[in-house]
Design an enzyme around this catalytic site. Structure first.
Site, short mmCIF file in Angstrom:
data_model
loop_
_atom_site.label_atom_id
_atom_site.label_comp_id
_atom_site.label_asym_id
_atom_site.label_seq_id
_atom_site.Cartn_x
_atom_site.Cartn_y
_atom_site.Cartn_z
N ASP A 30 0.87 -1.16 -0.03
CA ASP A 30 0.09 0.02 -0.28
C ASP A 30 0.85 1.19 -0.13
OD1 ASP A 30 -1.81 2.18 1.05
OD2 ASP A 30 -3.26 0.43 1.21
N ASN A 86 -13.27 -3.42 2.72
CA ASN A 86 -14.21 -2.53 2.87
C ASN A 86 -15.24 -2.73 1.67
OD1 ASN A 86 -12.96 -1.42 5.28
ND2 ASN A 86 -11.71 -0.13 3.59
N GLN A 93 -14.55 2.20 1.45
CA GLN A 93 -14.04 1.58 0.18
C GLN A 93 -13.78 3.01 -0.59
OE1 GLN A 93 -16.11 -1.15 -1.77
NE2 GLN A 93 -14.48 -1.62 -3.51
N SER A 94 -12.55 3.09 -1.24
CA SER A 94 -12.24 4.46 -1.99
C SER A 94 -11.93 3.67 -3.59
CB SER A 94 -11.01 5.29 -1.44
OG SER A 94 -10.05 4.44 -1.25
N VAL A 95 -11.49 2.73 -3.83
CA VAL A 95 -11.31 2.18 -4.96
C VAL A 95 -12.46 0.80 -5.20
CG1 VAL A 95 -9.53 0.99 -6.47
CG2 VAL A 95 -8.50 2.70 -5.10
N HIS A 99 -10.55 -5.47 -2.80
CA HIS A 99 -8.91 -5.80 -2.35
C HIS A 99 -9.07 -6.03 -0.75
CE1 HIS A 99 -10.01 -1.22 -2.10
NE2 HIS A 99 -9.29 -1.28 -0.96
N HIS A 101 -6.92 -5.78 2.58
CA HIS A 101 -5.89 -5.37 3.22
C HIS A 101 -5.29 -6.43 4.20
CE1 HIS A 101 -6.89 -1.08 2.38
NE2 HIS A 101 -8.16 -1.64 2.27
#
Length: 113
Positions: A30, A86, A93-95, A99, A101
């Site tokens: 990240d 997320n 969640q931003s993308v 995914h 983590h």
């Protein structure tokens, strides 16, 4: 979804510090780590969020988790790490490409967040 940040990483349009790749997933560090180890495991198949994954994605999701565990062990955190995913903007969640983590190397409180 072919224009997401993660799709661009998969397609090598954007550089990333890749730690693992196989036919179905890619894992990379990240760029804004929240722990000494903070690696993202993403599927190469475009799925925007977990709630939209289908029954045919079950093996892929399991593979993501097992890959995360192997990466944590390889990084020296096999005895203590956290996995987080997320789902949706309200969860952080931003993308919008699922995914996982993989975090390790510091104490984690409960409950999270």
């Amino acid at each position: 979804m072919s224009d997401t940040l993660f799709a661009k990483i998969i397609n090598r349009e954007i550089e990333a510090d890749i730690v693992h790749e196989d036919d179905t997933v890619l894992a990379f560090r990240d760029i804004a780590p929240q722990a000494p180890m903070h690696i993202l495991v993403i599927p190469k198949k475009p799925i925007d969020m977990l709630a939209n994954a289908g029954a045919d994605d079950q093996a892929l999701l399991g593979h993501m988790m097992l890959t995360a565990a192997r990466i944590a062990a390889d990084e020296g955190y096999g005895d203590g790490f956290r996995l987080a995913m997320n789902n949706g903007e309200k969860a952080g969640q931003s993308v919008f490409h699922i995914h996982l983590h993989v975090l390790g190397g510091r104490a984690f409180d409960w409950p999270p967040g």
